[in-house]
Design a protein around this motif. Structure first.
Motif, PDB file in Angstrom:
ATOM      1  N   ARG A  53       0.837  -1.195   0.000  1.00 48.16           N
ATOM      2  CA  ARG A  53       0.000   0.000   0.000  1.00 48.16           C
ATOM      3  C   ARG A  53       0.874   1.248   0.000  1.00 48.16           C
ATOM      4  NH1 ARG A  53      -5.327  -0.849   1.829  1.00 48.16           N
ATOM      5  NH2 ARG A  53      -5.402   1.285   2.598  1.00 48.16           N
ATOM      6  N   ASN A  54       0.503   2.229  -0.805  1.00 45.25           N
ATOM      7  CA  ASN A  54       1.291   3.452  -0.880  1.00 45.25           C
ATOM      8  C   ASN A  54       0.784   4.543   0.057  1.00 45.25           C
ATOM      9  OD1 ASN A  54      -0.940   4.651  -2.198  1.00 45.25           O
ATOM     10  ND2 ASN A  54      -0.122   4.172  -4.226  1.00 45.25           N
ATOM     11  N   CYS A  55      -0.322   4.293   0.748  1.00 49.11           N
ATOM     12  CA  CYS A  55      -0.895   5.280   1.675  1.00 49.11           C
ATOM     13  C   CYS A  55      -1.782   4.553   2.673  1.00 49.11           C
ATOM     14  CB  CYS A  55      -1.707   6.323   0.901  1.00 49.11           C
ATOM     15  SG  CYS A  55      -2.547   7.567   1.942  1.00 49.11           S
ATOM     16  N   LEU A  56      -1.809   5.061   3.885  1.00 51.18           N
ATOM     17  CA  LEU A  56      -2.675   4.492   4.903  1.00 51.18           C
ATOM     18  C   LEU A  56      -4.130   4.500   4.455  1.00 51.18           C
ATOM     19  CD1 LEU A  56      -2.671   3.413   7.837  1.00 51.18           C
ATOM     20  CD2 LEU A  56      -2.905   5.767   8.623  1.00 51.18           C
ATOM     21  N   PHE A  57      -4.503   5.519   3.665  1.00 51.67           N
ATOM     22  CA  PHE A  57      -5.896   5.685   3.244  1.00 51.67           C
ATOM     23  C   PHE A  57      -6.141   5.228   1.806  1.00 51.67           C
ATOM     24  CE2 PHE A  57      -5.204   8.614   6.713  1.00 51.67           C
ATOM     25  CZ  PHE A  57      -6.320   8.408   7.505  1.00 51.67           C
ATOM     26  N   ALA A  58      -5.198   4.477   1.246  1.00 55.24           N
ATOM     27  CA  ALA A  58      -5.345   4.016  -0.135  1.00 55.24           C
ATOM     28  C   ALA A  58      -6.522   3.050  -0.277  1.00 55.24           C
ATOM     29  CB  ALA A  58      -4.059   3.341  -0.600  1.00 55.24           C
ATOM     30  N   HIS A  59      -7.138   3.060  -1.440  1.00 54.70           N
ATOM     31  CA  HIS A  59      -8.187   2.091  -1.761  1.00 54.70           C
ATOM     32  C   HIS A  59      -7.653   0.985  -2.665  1.00 54.70           C
ATOM     33  CE1 HIS A  59     -11.592   4.247   0.054  1.00 54.70           C
ATOM     34  NE2 HIS A  59     -10.934   5.337  -0.291  1.00 54.70           N
ATOM     35  N   GLU A  60      -6.466   1.192  -3.227  1.00 56.51           N
ATOM     36  CA  GLU A  60      -5.869   0.187  -4.100  1.00 56.51           C
ATOM     37  C   GLU A  60      -4.655  -0.418  -3.406  1.00 56.51           C
ATOM     38  OE1 GLU A  60      -5.965   3.504  -5.104  1.00 56.51           O
ATOM     39  OE2 GLU A  60      -8.028   3.311  -5.858  1.00 56.51           O
ATOM     40  N   GLU A  61      -4.404  -1.689  -3.684  1.00 53.99           N
ATOM     41  CA  GLU A  61      -3.252  -2.396  -3.144  1.00 53.99           C
ATOM     42  C   GLU A  61      -2.591  -3.196  -4.272  1.00 53.99           C
ATOM     43  OE1 GLU A  61      -4.933  -3.417   1.332  1.00 53.99           O
ATOM     44  OE2 GLU A  61      -5.340  -4.835  -0.295  1.00 53.99           O
ATOM     45  N   SER A  62      -1.325  -3.506  -4.071  1.00 51.44           N
ATOM     46  CA  SER A  62      -0.612  -4.359  -5.013  1.00 51.44           C
ATOM     47  C   SER A  62      -0.397  -5.718  -4.338  1.00 51.44           C
ATOM     48  CB  SER A  62       0.733  -3.724  -5.385  1.00 51.44           C
ATOM     49  OG  SER A  62       1.417  -4.527  -6.311  1.00 51.44           O
ATOM     50  N   ASP A  63      -0.895  -6.771  -4.960  1.00 50.34           N
ATOM     51  CA  ASP A  63      -0.870  -8.107  -4.358  1.00 50.34           C
ATOM     52  C   ASP A  63       0.490  -8.764  -4.581  1.00 50.34           C
ATOM     53  OD1 ASP A  63      -1.320 -10.616  -3.384  1.00 50.34           O
ATOM     54  OD2 ASP A  63      -3.058 -11.066  -4.660  1.00 50.34           O
ATOM     55  N   LEU A  64       1.421  -8.503  -3.683  1.00 49.51           N
ATOM     56  CA  LEU A  64       2.753  -9.083  -3.794  1.00 49.51           C
ATOM     57  C   LEU A  64       2.762 -10.549  -3.398  1.00 49.51           C
ATOM     58  CD1 LEU A  64       5.007  -6.220  -2.356  1.00 49.51           C
ATOM     59  CD2 LEU A  64       4.290  -6.622  -4.724  1.00 49.51           C
ATOM     60  N   ARG A  65       1.865 -10.949  -2.514  1.00 54.64           N
ATOM     61  CA  ARG A  65       1.828 -12.353  -2.079  1.00 54.64           C
ATOM     62  C   ARG A  65       1.556 -13.287  -3.254  1.00 54.64           C
ATOM     63  NH1 ARG A  65      -2.840 -12.553   0.416  1.00 54.64           N
ATOM     64  NH2 ARG A  65      -3.817 -13.703  -1.303  1.00 54.64           N
ATOM     65  N   THR A  66       0.490 -13.001  -3.995  1.00 57.11           N
ATOM     66  CA  THR A  66       0.155 -13.856  -5.131  1.00 57.11           C
ATOM     67  C   THR A  66       1.258 -13.824  -6.183  1.00 57.11           C
ATOM     68  OG1 THR A  66      -2.211 -13.552  -4.764  1.00 57.11           O
ATOM     69  CG2 THR A  66      -1.536 -14.258  -6.961  1.00 57.11           C
TER      70      THR A  66
END
Length: 336
Positions: free
Chosen positions: A278-291
């Motif tokens: 996540r690039n911000c505490l309040f972000a709505h988008e995430e990058s799925d590094l686990r998958t």
């Protein structure tokens, strides 16, 4: 795991990101009213949680992209059974200049048993949540009768040589705003650093209301009623505005995340316990590094995903914007 890793974590506004917050678990031993309901929230599925090897690999990639400090968060990070092993592995990472700066945010309940092993493993310092000094109010706020354990944890952190020990208090109108100066005095007497935080819209129940928030200005006013303050400004990209308590070596800080947003100097990124970047505490988008990682991505591809996430960071969190929408994940699932 091969592949060349180059470049850094720079967004389109030129902010360079060097601080990584890693959540070790979304679980917590308290049920603070401003964070989650009395019966808790649905926990992340065990299969989705990063292993220690996965977590350390992603941290290593981030260090290769310029990260210089890591803070471990939760939930309550000390609930993770292998937390000492995690700290030891992360402490083994090296930046080009120095060892990785490693800290942890905790409610302190397990510090009496873990402070010394964590220090030996390479943890440098801790931030401890302490919203009240009153046992009855602690029960009301956390739904647990554990103030004595928190205070014992603070003493254990000091004894283990974790320094500085910072105390974090979330200030709420009509709840604990009458204890602001008392908390400062408590910190001064024990050689601790006090930090006050404006209440942010990150609760699981989405009950946050601006009118109930105690502002940073009000917090400073309450401190000034008992202590003379000397402004010190900001410590680099750190969020707190600092003041020295005149006549002492102590400082007090105010983190005005809502009314005095520090977005323009933000250098933080976050990795959730289930491997979302996540690039911000309040972000709505995430990058799925686990998958991505479990599907066989090499380090270069993981680095590309981190860079792309940071590149899409907004200028600010937008709480003051009429279109602001609270993120779906509560704070316990994001990591502080």
């Amino acid at each position: 795991m091969g592949g060349a890793v180059t470049g850094g974590l720079v967004d389109r506004f030129g902010r360079v990101h060097r601080d990584l917050r890693i959540s070790l678990t979304d679980r917590c031993s308290l049920r603070c009213t401003y964070c989650m309901p009395a019966d808790g929230v649905p926990w992340l599925a065990s299969a989705t949680l990063l292993s220690t090897d996965e977590l350390v690999r992603l941290a290593r990639v981030a260090v290769g992209l310029g990260v210089r400090s890591v803070r471990l968060t939760g939930g309550e990070p000390l609930l993770r059974p292998d937390v000492v092993d995690v700290v030891r592995a992360l402490a083994g990472l090296r930046t080009p200049d120095a060892p990785l700066e490693l800290s942890l945010t905790t409610n302190a309940l397990r510090l009496p048993e873990l402070a010394a092993p964590l220090r030996e493993a390479g943890l440098a310092r801790v931030n401890i949540s302490l919203d009240t000094l009153r046992a009855d109010r602690f029960v009301e706020l956390t739904r647990r009768d554990r103030l004595a354990d928190t205070l014992a944890g603070i003493e254990a952190a000091k004894a283990a040589g974790l320094a500085p020990v910072k105390l974090n208090a979330l200030v709420m109108r009509g709840v604990n705003d009458d204890e602001i100066a008392d908390l400062v005095e408590f910190a001064i007497d024990r050689g601790l650093e006090m930090r006050f935080i404006e209440h942010m819209p990150l609760d699981a129940g989405h009950t946050w209301r601006r009118e109930s928030m105690v502002t940073g200005e009000e917090i400073l006013g309450a401190v000034s009623e008992r202590f003379a303050l000397e402004p010190l400004g900001h410590d680099g990209s750190a969020p707190a505005t600092l003041f020295r308590i005149v006549g002492t070596a102590a400082t007090v800080g105010v983190i005005a995340s809502v009314t005095g947003a520090f977005c323009e100097r933000c250098d933080r990124v976050r990795l959730t316990a289930d491997g979302q970047f996540r690039n911000c505490l309040f972000a709505h988008e995430e990058s799925d590094l686990r998958t991505l990682m479990r599907d066989g991505a090499d380090d270069a591809r993981l680095a590309d995903a981190m860079r792309a996430c940071v590149a899409s960071k907004r200028r600010g969190h937008g709480i003051d914007d009429p279109t602001f929408v609270q993120p779906a994940r509560p704070m316990s699932a994001i990591g502080g």
